[in-house]
Design an enzyme around this catalytic site. Structure first.
Site, PDB file in Angstrom:
ATOM      1  N   CYS A   4      -4.103   0.933  -3.817  1.00 42.69           N
ATOM      2  CA  CYS A   4      -3.033   0.760  -2.433  1.00 42.69           C
ATOM      3  C   CYS A   4      -2.243  -0.502  -3.125  1.00 42.69           C
ATOM      4  CB  CYS A   4      -3.709   0.101  -1.458  1.00 42.69           C
ATOM      5  SG  CYS A   4      -2.660  -0.142  -0.620  1.00 42.69           S
ATOM      6  N   CYS A  49       0.694   3.622   6.357  1.00 45.69           N
ATOM      7  CA  CYS A  49      -0.151   4.116   7.056  1.00 45.69           C
ATOM      8  C   CYS A  49       0.169   3.435   8.512  1.00 45.69           C
ATOM      9  CB  CYS A  49      -1.239   4.183   6.116  1.00 45.69           C
ATOM     10  SG  CYS A  49      -2.024   1.717   6.018  1.00 45.69           S
ATOM     11  N   ARG A  91      -7.705  -5.949   1.611  1.00 48.32           N
ATOM     12  CA  ARG A  91      -7.170  -5.582   0.820  1.00 48.32           C
ATOM     13  C   ARG A  91      -7.185  -4.988  -0.529  1.00 48.32           C
ATOM     14  NH1 ARG A  91      -1.853  -7.250   1.407  1.00 48.32           N
ATOM     15  NH2 ARG A  91      -1.768  -6.927  -0.757  1.00 48.32           N
ATOM     16  N   ASP A  97      13.507  12.592 -17.662  1.00 48.50           N
ATOM     17  CA  ASP A  97      13.844  11.139 -17.448  1.00 48.50           C
ATOM     18  C   ASP A  97      15.170  10.957 -18.069  1.00 48.50           C
ATOM     19  OD1 ASP A  97      13.361  10.036 -14.416  1.00 48.50           O
ATOM     20  OD2 ASP A  97      14.663   8.946 -16.066  1.00 48.50           O
ATOM     21  N   TYR A 151      -7.174  -8.130  22.702  1.00 46.31           N
ATOM     22  CA  TYR A 151      -7.985  -6.964  24.036  1.00 46.31           C
ATOM     23  C   TYR A 151      -9.261  -7.776  25.353  1.00 46.31           C
ATOM     24  CZ  TYR A 151      -6.603  -4.017  20.892  1.00 46.31           C
ATOM     25  OH  TYR A 151      -5.612  -3.018  19.827  1.00 46.31           O
ATOM     26  N   ALA A 166      -9.536  -0.776   4.742  1.00 48.48           N
ATOM     27  CA  ALA A 166      -8.811   0.456   5.515  1.00 48.48           C
ATOM     28  C   ALA A 166      -8.356   0.654   4.718  1.00 48.48           C
ATOM     29  CB  ALA A 166      -8.716  -0.588   6.757  1.00 48.48           C
ATOM     30  N   CYS A 211       1.791  -1.234   1.435  1.00 43.75           N
ATOM     31  CA  CYS A 211       3.559  -1.066   1.931  1.00 43.75           C
ATOM     32  C   CYS A 211       3.211  -1.082   3.432  1.00 43.75           C
ATOM     33  CB  CYS A 211       3.739   0.295   1.372  1.00 43.75           C
ATOM     34  SG  CYS A 211       2.540   1.869   1.606  1.00 43.75           S
TER      35      CYS A 211
HETATM   36  P1  ADP Z   1      11.933  10.658  -5.649  1.00 41.31           P
HETATM   37  O1  ADP Z   1      12.123   9.470  -5.486  1.00 41.31           O
HETATM   38  O2  ADP Z   1      12.488  11.309  -5.546  1.00 41.31           O
HETATM   39  O3  ADP Z   1      10.876  10.921  -7.114  1.00 41.31           O
HETATM   40  P2  ADP Z   1      13.865   8.907  -7.773  1.00 41.31           P
HETATM   41  O4  ADP Z   1      15.172   8.230  -6.921  1.00 41.31           O
HETATM   42  O5  ADP Z   1      12.611   8.091  -7.755  1.00 41.31           O
HETATM   43  O6  ADP Z   1      13.402  10.069  -6.807  1.00 41.31           O
HETATM   44  O7  ADP Z   1      13.571   9.214  -9.167  1.00 41.31           O
HETATM   45  C1  ADP Z   1      14.904  10.592  -9.652  1.00 41.31           C
HETATM   46  C2  ADP Z   1      14.706  10.000 -11.087  1.00 41.31           C
HETATM   47  O8  ADP Z   1      15.520  11.160 -11.620  1.00 41.31           O
HETATM   48  C3  ADP Z   1      15.255   8.843 -11.626  1.00 41.31           C
HETATM   49  O9  ADP Z   1      14.215   8.217 -12.698  1.00 41.31           O
HETATM   50  C4  ADP Z   1      16.510   9.446 -12.546  1.00 41.31           C
HETATM   51  O10 ADP Z   1      16.524   8.590 -13.878  1.00 41.31           O
HETATM   52  C5  ADP Z   1      16.139  11.212 -12.938  1.00 41.31           C
HETATM   53  N1  ADP Z   1      17.233  11.699 -13.399  1.00 41.31           N
HETATM   54  C6  ADP Z   1      18.376  12.369 -12.662  1.00 41.31           C
HETATM   55  N2  ADP Z   1      19.580  13.085 -13.184  1.00 41.31           N
HETATM   56  C7  ADP Z   1      18.949  13.023 -14.360  1.00 41.31           C
HETATM   57  C8  ADP Z   1      18.840  13.747 -14.997  1.00 41.31           C
HETATM   58  N3  ADP Z   1      20.122  14.890 -14.531  1.00 41.31           N
HETATM   59  N4  ADP Z   1      18.160  14.867 -16.318  1.00 41.31           N
HETATM   60  C9  ADP Z   1      17.225  13.371 -15.772  1.00 41.31           C
HETATM   61  N5  ADP Z   1      16.491  13.056 -15.282  1.00 41.31           N
HETATM   62  C10 ADP Z   1      17.554  12.182 -14.003  1.00 41.31           C
HETATM   63 FE1  SF4 Z   2      -1.765   1.515   1.020  1.00 39.45          FE
HETATM   64 FE2  SF4 Z   2       0.660   1.959   1.885  1.00 39.45          FE
HETATM   65 FE3  SF4 Z   2      -1.099   3.623   1.695  1.00 39.45          FE
HETATM   66 FE4  SF4 Z   2      -1.686   2.415   2.979  1.00 39.45          FE
HETATM   67  S1  SF4 Z   2       0.435   3.629   2.945  1.00 39.45           S
HETATM   68  S2  SF4 Z   2      -2.500   2.741   1.920  1.00 39.45           S
HETATM   69  S3  SF4 Z   2      -0.396   0.310   2.487  1.00 39.45           S
HETATM   70  S4  SF4 Z   2      -0.509   2.219  -0.651  1.00 39.45           S
END
Ligand code: ADP
Ligand code: SF4
Length: 688
Positions: A346, A352, A300, A418, A180, A322, A349
């Site tokens: 944090c 923000c 950080r 899951d 700046y 921050a 990533c």
């Molecule tokens: P998000 O980002 O929306 O949380 P992810 O893809 O990270 O989604 O996570 C989806 C999760 O759902 C995975 O861990 C997967 O194993 C689980 N999953 C998908 N289908 C089924 C199901 N029918 N029964 C149980 N778990 C499931």
């Molecule tokens: Fe930290 Fe990611 Fe949140 Fe920014 S968006 S504060 S880098 S966790």
């Protein structure tokens, strides 16, 4: 938990909560939210006040504004910076200072003139430079400042400082870094003046000296004067590390506080893919020794032990933050109370920053309430008590975990199932890729919270079918089953499948994440433009695969320019020996040839390929959801008798494949609003 101040005194972290004198004011502790952009600024003042107030409530001893323009000749439109151009701006800024004071914190303001960097698209005033120089983005150049302009600048700065004091601020910044205006004067290359402001270092730092002295004389009786300074200089062409040290030696006594940064912004606020916690120490540590003044610096920091180390080693007096304050506005309170396991760390990533860069209010992957304090009335530590009942959540990825965490806090009986053997969904898988280890914190924070909740049960290795969900008989069902990468090439570029496409050689990120890796000569087609294509390229190259990365954009991982990672990403691919072709789309793949088409001319050429990895777009994994609700019907269209009472809704990537931050937010909102009425978010708008 540390229940009283006696316990805090015995805590090893007590030094972090010592008061620090900064000129005429005293910070209540050493935890300091440095100036950071918000994408709110002058455009969303109520959103901004509530967000800053939350940091103060969470225990940060000092809470600062973002860059605050002192004059219409410093207009960064379309980015919503803060402004202090006239008394009309006082009310909004005073509201922030008051809100911060209400929680016992000091309020800081970063006075700013953008110089040649800005284009003044809104005010149409010619921008000002030490010489006529191109703006950062737009095809305009600044006006070379003459002596009169410099006198005017000094007057504006002084008037802004007086206004800042009137608004109630305790710490007032002079800002000679990040490219700046004041840093233009310091630059050996840009500053070609022949008057008393150019030539020798003494002359080049004259403007900085004058602004420090004049700010002090204007407001120094009541306000501390801070300087935000790049301790390692501005790059060898501008101000090398030795000269930077000479400036500190010459001006060290003038400010009450040195807020030190470093020249390379990509590193200063580098993502965890490229920069570690506390990485700036070696280049900034000298400032405190040389000046004897309080010093603050970011890094950080999320670990209180790292923070303590900085204080004990005498690197800084105040721990700057921050991003850690965005991810967890209550980090200081949690350290003070000994609740370290509750800190939402944090993950580095930079989502923000990306939002601010896109001109939108801050969002955070770890903290879904960031930016929602005023808009939605959300508090990062408090959720409303629920209406009771049971909830089944299918899918323990970021969305499902966040929903389980919030619903558990609200008092619901929660079952989280899951299919996988570990929780975390995509973050567990992606955090094993090169550079993404810290992303696992999204899972770990939530798991550590729900593991301590007797009303939340986690069932792993439990794939749920429609009949299982119905038999479970929960009052509410959240489907968080995520999304799958497409195998046909449909995405931004292609609305239809790529053809011909030899499916036996087609891989997707899901294959790579599950350990099914291609070998030989591999073409990665990145039509997604963020981190996954490049990170997979680095992973495969590291496994000895010959990788060609092709993208429909003009740069590697083009969207990561917003997370401040693009240049380092491209450099990393080059260093890993990855062949890069930009502005091309994969047009066909058969007979061990990948055909690439120029996105402008359509001209094609073939490259050898034994396999292709398609990073194009994702399809929601919504079969279970569809089976539970009436086809084509809305969220509550359940007809089966067992589910008549239940509400069924999709969350996360199953609803909308997007950022991890989006999935966490989606899970949070659904969980916060479950059993109640959906709250309409408030809008900030100018009404005539
Ligand atoms: P998000 O980002 O929306 O949380 P992810 O893809 O990270 O989604 O996570 C989806 C999760 O759902 C995975 O861990 C997967 O194993 C689980 N999953 C998908 N289908 C089924 C199901 N029918 N029964 C149980 N778990 C499931
Ligand atoms: Fe930290 Fe990611 Fe949140 Fe920014 S968006 S504060 S880098 S966790």
């Amino acid at each position: 938990m540390l229940e009283n101040s006696n316990m805090l005194e015995k805590s090893r972290y007590a030094p972090l909560f010592e008061r620090v004198r900064i000129g005429p004011v005293t910070a209540p502790n050493r935890l300091y939210q440095v100036p950071h952009c918000t994408g709110m600024g002058h455009a969303l003042p109520q959103t901004l006040v509530a967000m800053r107030a939350m940091k103060a409530e969470g225990g940060w001893g000092v809470v600062c504004t973002e860059y605050c323009s002192i004059h219409p000749s410093s207009d960064d439109h379309p980015y919503p910076f803060a402004s202090l151009w006239d008394d009309g701006d006082l009310g909004n800024l005073a509201a922030m200072a008051d809100a911060v004071h209400a929680h016992g914190a000091l309020a800081g303001i970063e006075l700013w003139h953008g110089g040649s960097y800005v284009a003044n698209l809104s005010t149409r005033v010619p921008s000002l430079g030490v010489r006529s120089t191109p703006a950062r983005i737009d095809p305009v150049q600044s006006q070379r400042m003459d002596r009169r302009d410099i006198r005017e600048l000094r007057r504006w700065h002084r008037e802004a400082a007086l206004r800042a004091r009137k608004a109630g601020f305790d710490i007032i910044y002079v800002y000679p870094s990040h490219g700046y205006l004041i840093s233009e004067f310091l630059s050996r290359s840009l500053n070609d003046r022949t008057d008393e402001y150019g030539g020798s270092l003494e002359n080049r730092m004259r403007l900085l000296r004058e602004l420090l002295e004049e700010t002090r004389s204007a407001v120094g009786d009541r306000c501390a004067v801070a300087v935000r300074y790049a301790a390692n200089g501005l790059g060898d062409d501008h101000l090398n590390a030795d000269e930077a040290r000479d400036v500190v030696a010459a001006l060290g006594h003038l400010p009450d506080l040195w807020d030190v940064v470093i020249a390379d912004y990509d590193e200063e606020m580098g993502s965890s893919r490229f920069v570690d916690e506390g990485a700036l120490e070696d280049r900034v540590a000298y400032v405190r020794k040389l000046t004897g003044k309080p010093v603050v610096c970011v890094g950080r920091f999320t670990s209180p032990d790292s923070m303590l180390g900085q204080i004990k080693r005498g690197v800084v007096d105040l721990i700057g933050a921050a991003r850690p304050s965005i991810a967890d506005p209550f980090l200081p309170t949690k350290v003070r109370e000994g609740r370290l396991e509750d800190i939402r760390e944090c993950i580095g990533c930079n989502i923000c920053y990306a939002h601010d860069f896109r001109g939108s209010a801050l969002r955070c992957t770890q903290n879904p309430t960031m930016g929602e304090e005023w808009r939605s009335g959300w508090h990062p530590e408090r959720v409303p008590v629920g209406t009771g009942g049971s909830v089944l959540i299918v899918g323990a990825g970021p969305a499902g975990l966040e929903a389980a965490h919030v619903l558990g806090k609200r008092g619901y009986e929660v079952a989280l199932a899951d299919a996988a053997k570990e929780a975390g969904g995509r973050v567990s898988l992606e955090s094993r890729l090169p550079g993404l280890a810290q992303w696992a914190r999204v899972r770990d924070y939530r798991l550590s919270q729900i593991n301590r909740m007797p009303n939340v049960a986690l069932y792993l290795d439990s794939r749920m079918q429609e009949s299982d969900v119905r038999a479970f008989g929960a009052d509410h069902v959240l489907i968080a089953t995520g999304a799958r990468w497409r195998r046909d090439g449909i995405g931004r570029w292609y609305p239809r499948p790529i053809a011909p496409l030899n499916q036996s050689g087609v891989y997707t990120p899901d294959d790579v994440l599950s350990g099914r890796l291609p070998g030989g000569e591999v073409v990665i087609f990145d039509d997604d433009h963020y981190y996954l294509g490049p990170v997979i390229a680095i992973k495969l190259a590291g496994e000895g695969v010959r990788v060609r990365y092709v993208t429909t954009e003009g740069r590697v991982g083009a969207w990561s320019q917003y997370t401040q990672e693009q240049e380092r990403t491209q450099r990393a691919l080059i260093e890993h020996g990855v062949e890069i072709e930009v502005n091309v789309a994969l047009a066909a793949f058969e007979h061990s040839i990948a055909t690439l088409a120029c996105v402008f001319s359509g001209r094609t050429h073939g490259v050898p390929a034994s396999a292709v990895v398609l990073v194009t777009s994702r399809e929601p994994d919504e079969a279970l959801y569809r089976a539970l609700v009436d086809a084509g019907d809305g969220e509550l269209g359940v007809t089966a008798p067992q589910l008549r009472r239940a509400s069924v809704q999709r969350i996360g990537d199953c609803l909308q494949p997007a950022l991890i931050a989006t999935a966490v937010y989606s899970g949070h909102r659904a969980a916060r609003e479950l059993g109640g009425t959906e709250q309409a978010a408030r809008r900030e708008r100018v009404l005539i």
